[in-house]
Write a protein that holds these residues in place. Structure first.
Motif, PDB file in Angstrom:
ATOM      1  N   UNK A  84    -103.431-126.021  57.215  1.00 22.94           N
ATOM      2  CA  UNK A  84    -104.408-125.145  57.861  1.00 22.94           C
ATOM      3  C   UNK A  84    -103.905-124.715  59.236  1.00 22.94           C
ATOM      4  N   UNK A  85    -103.309-125.637  59.974  1.00 22.61           N
ATOM      5  CA  UNK A  85    -102.796-125.301  61.312  1.00 22.61           C
ATOM      6  C   UNK A  85    -101.682-124.259  61.223  1.00 22.61           C
ATOM      7  N   UNK A  86    -100.862-124.327  60.170  1.00 22.59           N
ATOM      8  CA  UNK A  86     -99.812-123.316  59.984  1.00 22.59           C
ATOM      9  C   UNK A  86    -100.445-121.956  59.681  1.00 22.59           C
ATOM     10  N   UNK A 132     -90.546-119.558  62.169  1.00 24.68           N
ATOM     11  CA  UNK A 132     -90.097-119.495  63.562  1.00 24.68           C
ATOM     12  C   UNK A 132     -91.208-119.778  64.570  1.00 24.68           C
ATOM     13  N   UNK A 133     -92.468-119.590  64.184  1.00 24.51           N
ATOM     14  CA  UNK A 133     -93.572-119.881  65.095  1.00 24.51           C
ATOM     15  C   UNK A 133     -93.991-121.348  65.054  1.00 24.51           C
ATOM     16  N   UNK A 134     -93.426-122.103  64.122  1.00 26.93           N
ATOM     17  CA  UNK A 134     -93.762-123.527  63.965  1.00 26.93           C
ATOM     18  C   UNK A 134     -92.895-124.363  64.898  1.00 26.93           C
ATOM     19  N   UNK A 170     -88.901-128.579  66.593  1.00 30.12           N
ATOM     20  CA  UNK A 170     -88.555-129.672  67.526  1.00 30.12           C
ATOM     21  C   UNK A 170     -88.345-130.987  66.784  1.00 30.12           C
ATOM     22  N   UNK A 171     -89.262-131.293  65.857  1.00 31.17           N
ATOM     23  CA  UNK A 171     -89.143-132.523  65.077  1.00 31.17           C
ATOM     24  C   UNK A 171     -87.823-132.543  64.315  1.00 31.17           C
ATOM     25  N   UNK A 172     -87.530-131.472  63.604  1.00 29.10           N
ATOM     26  CA  UNK A 172     -86.310-131.436  62.799  1.00 29.10           C
ATOM     27  C   UNK A 172     -85.070-131.542  63.673  1.00 29.10           C
ATOM     28  N   UNK A 173     -85.062-130.841  64.789  1.00 29.04           N
ATOM     29  CA  UNK A 173     -83.913-130.932  65.696  1.00 29.04           C
ATOM     30  C   UNK A 173     -83.789-132.335  66.276  1.00 29.04           C
ATOM     31  N   UNK A 174     -84.905-132.953  66.631  1.00 35.48           N
ATOM     32  CA  UNK A 174     -84.882-134.334  67.133  1.00 35.48           C
ATOM     33  C   UNK A 174     -84.336-135.306  66.086  1.00 35.48           C
ATOM     34  N   UNK A 175     -84.517-134.969  64.812  1.00 36.93           N
ATOM     35  CA  UNK A 175     -84.028-135.814  63.716  1.00 36.93           C
ATOM     36  C   UNK A 175     -82.601-135.458  63.299  1.00 36.93           C
ATOM     37  N   UNK A 176     -81.964-134.571  64.041  1.00 38.83           N
ATOM     38  CA  UNK A 176     -80.558-134.262  63.790  1.00 38.83           C
ATOM     39  C   UNK A 176     -80.279-133.012  62.985  1.00 38.83           C
ATOM     40  N   UNK A 177     -81.301-132.212  62.703  1.00 37.65           N
ATOM     41  CA  UNK A 177     -81.100-130.982  61.943  1.00 37.65           C
ATOM     42  C   UNK A 177     -80.686-129.864  62.893  1.00 37.65           C
ATOM     43  N   UNK A 178     -79.829-128.970  62.385  1.00 36.45           N
ATOM     44  CA  UNK A 178     -79.372-127.819  63.164  1.00 36.45           C
ATOM     45  C   UNK A 178     -79.630-126.544  62.375  1.00 36.45           C
ATOM     46  N   UNK A 208     -91.725-112.568  62.743  1.00 36.98           N
ATOM     47  CA  UNK A 208     -91.457-113.972  62.445  1.00 36.98           C
ATOM     48  C   UNK A 208     -90.194-114.065  61.589  1.00 36.98           C
ATOM     49  N   UNK A 209     -89.709-115.277  61.449  1.00 37.27           N
ATOM     50  CA  UNK A 209     -88.522-115.506  60.626  1.00 37.27           C
ATOM     51  C   UNK A 209     -88.649-116.848  59.919  1.00 37.27           C
ATOM     52  N   UNK A 210     -87.962-116.983  58.808  1.00 37.60           N
ATOM     53  CA  UNK A 210     -87.788-118.284  58.183  1.00 37.60           C
ATOM     54  C   UNK A 210     -86.557-118.900  58.832  1.00 37.60           C
ATOM     55  N   UNK A 211     -86.699-120.132  59.304  1.00 32.38           N
ATOM     56  CA  UNK A 211     -85.619-120.832  59.991  1.00 32.38           C
ATOM     57  C   UNK A 211     -85.120-121.948  59.078  1.00 32.38           C
ATOM     58  N   UNK A 212     -83.859-121.864  58.689  1.00 37.22           N
ATOM     59  CA  UNK A 212     -83.249-122.856  57.800  1.00 37.22           C
ATOM     60  C   UNK A 212     -82.419-123.822  58.637  1.00 37.22           C
ATOM     61  N   UNK A 213     -82.633-125.116  58.387  1.00 39.55           N
ATOM     62  CA  UNK A 213     -81.942-126.154  59.147  1.00 39.55           C
ATOM     63  C   UNK A 213     -81.217-127.092  58.188  1.00 39.55           C
ATOM     64  N   UNK A 214     -80.137-127.706  58.695  1.00 39.80           N
ATOM     65  CA  UNK A 214     -79.280-128.542  57.862  1.00 39.80           C
ATOM     66  C   UNK A 214     -78.873-129.780  58.658  1.00 39.80           C
ATOM     67  N   UNK A 215     -78.673-130.871  57.932  1.00 36.57           N
ATOM     68  CA  UNK A 215     -78.196-132.109  58.542  1.00 36.57           C
ATOM     69  C   UNK A 215     -77.175-132.744  57.621  1.00 36.57           C
ATOM     70  N   UNK A 216     -76.065-133.141  58.189  1.00 35.29           N
ATOM     71  CA  UNK A 216     -75.050-133.886  57.435  1.00 35.29           C
ATOM     72  C   UNK A 216     -75.512-135.326  57.343  1.00 35.29           C
ATOM     73  N   UNK A 217     -75.590-135.863  56.135  1.00 37.52           N
ATOM     74  CA  UNK A 217     -76.084-137.228  55.924  1.00 37.52           C
ATOM     75  C   UNK A 217     -74.946-138.234  55.818  1.00 37.52           C
TER      76      UNK A 217
END
Length: 159
Positions: free
Chosen positions: A32-34, A123-125, A130-138, A149-158
């Motif tokens: 709902x907040x989104x 992109x407005x989220x 911030x959460x994803x970047x704090x968890x190592x996603x770029x 607005x945009x869809x922002x795709x993030x990736x993390x090497x595991x």
């Protein structure tokens, strides 16, 4: 409430079709907040039906977080080759900000054989990003939606 993977009051277990009703309730409450951020009540997370979610959970992976017998969070995953696709992280509004999202993300990352994890958000989220970047996603890709607005795709090497 602050949690971590070792918190005995939080049970994290694999998600299954039998969880669909509770997961859908949490998902709708969480998104709902989104919808308010984007001014769009017709987001797929809000319009998904119980039957659609039940069908999805037959072969989707993921986990649920349970506190006092209540599902309060969920994450859905799919393994595509060497990539773990993460989607629909949903935390009940009364549990947001306490670490459940991080716990579910860490569990998904820890329990896969995939070398990379990918997810996306809008992109407005800003809190999600911030959460994803704090968890190592770029961020690796941004797709403009034509409405500012945009869809922002993030990736993390595991591994």
């Amino acid at each position: 409430m602050s949690v971590d993977a070792e918190d005995p009051t939080v049970e994290v277990r694999p998600i299954g079709p039998e969880d669909a009703g509770e997961v859908l309730t949490v998902q709708r409450a969480a998104f709902v907040s989104e919808a308010l951020i984007y001014g769009d009540p017709d987001q797929p997370a809000l319009t998904q039906t119980l039957a659609q979610l039940e069908a999805e959970l037959v072969d989707a992976g993921g986990h649920v977080a349970i506190v006092d017998g209540r599902i309060v969070g969920a994450i859905r995953t799919r393994e595509r080759g060497d990539v773990l696709e993460i989607g629909r992280i949903a935390i009940a509004p009364d549990q947001q900000g306490g670490g459940l999202g991080r716990t579910l993300l860490a569990t998904a990352e820890r329990t896969t054989r995939c070398r990379t994890a990918e997810l996306f958000t809008g992109s407005l989220s800003k809190a999600n990003i911030r959460l994803y970047e704090d968890c190592g996603y770029e961020e690796f890709e941004r797709i403009e939606q034509g409405d500012g607005t945009a869809q922002v795709f993030l990736r993390k090497r595991l591994r």
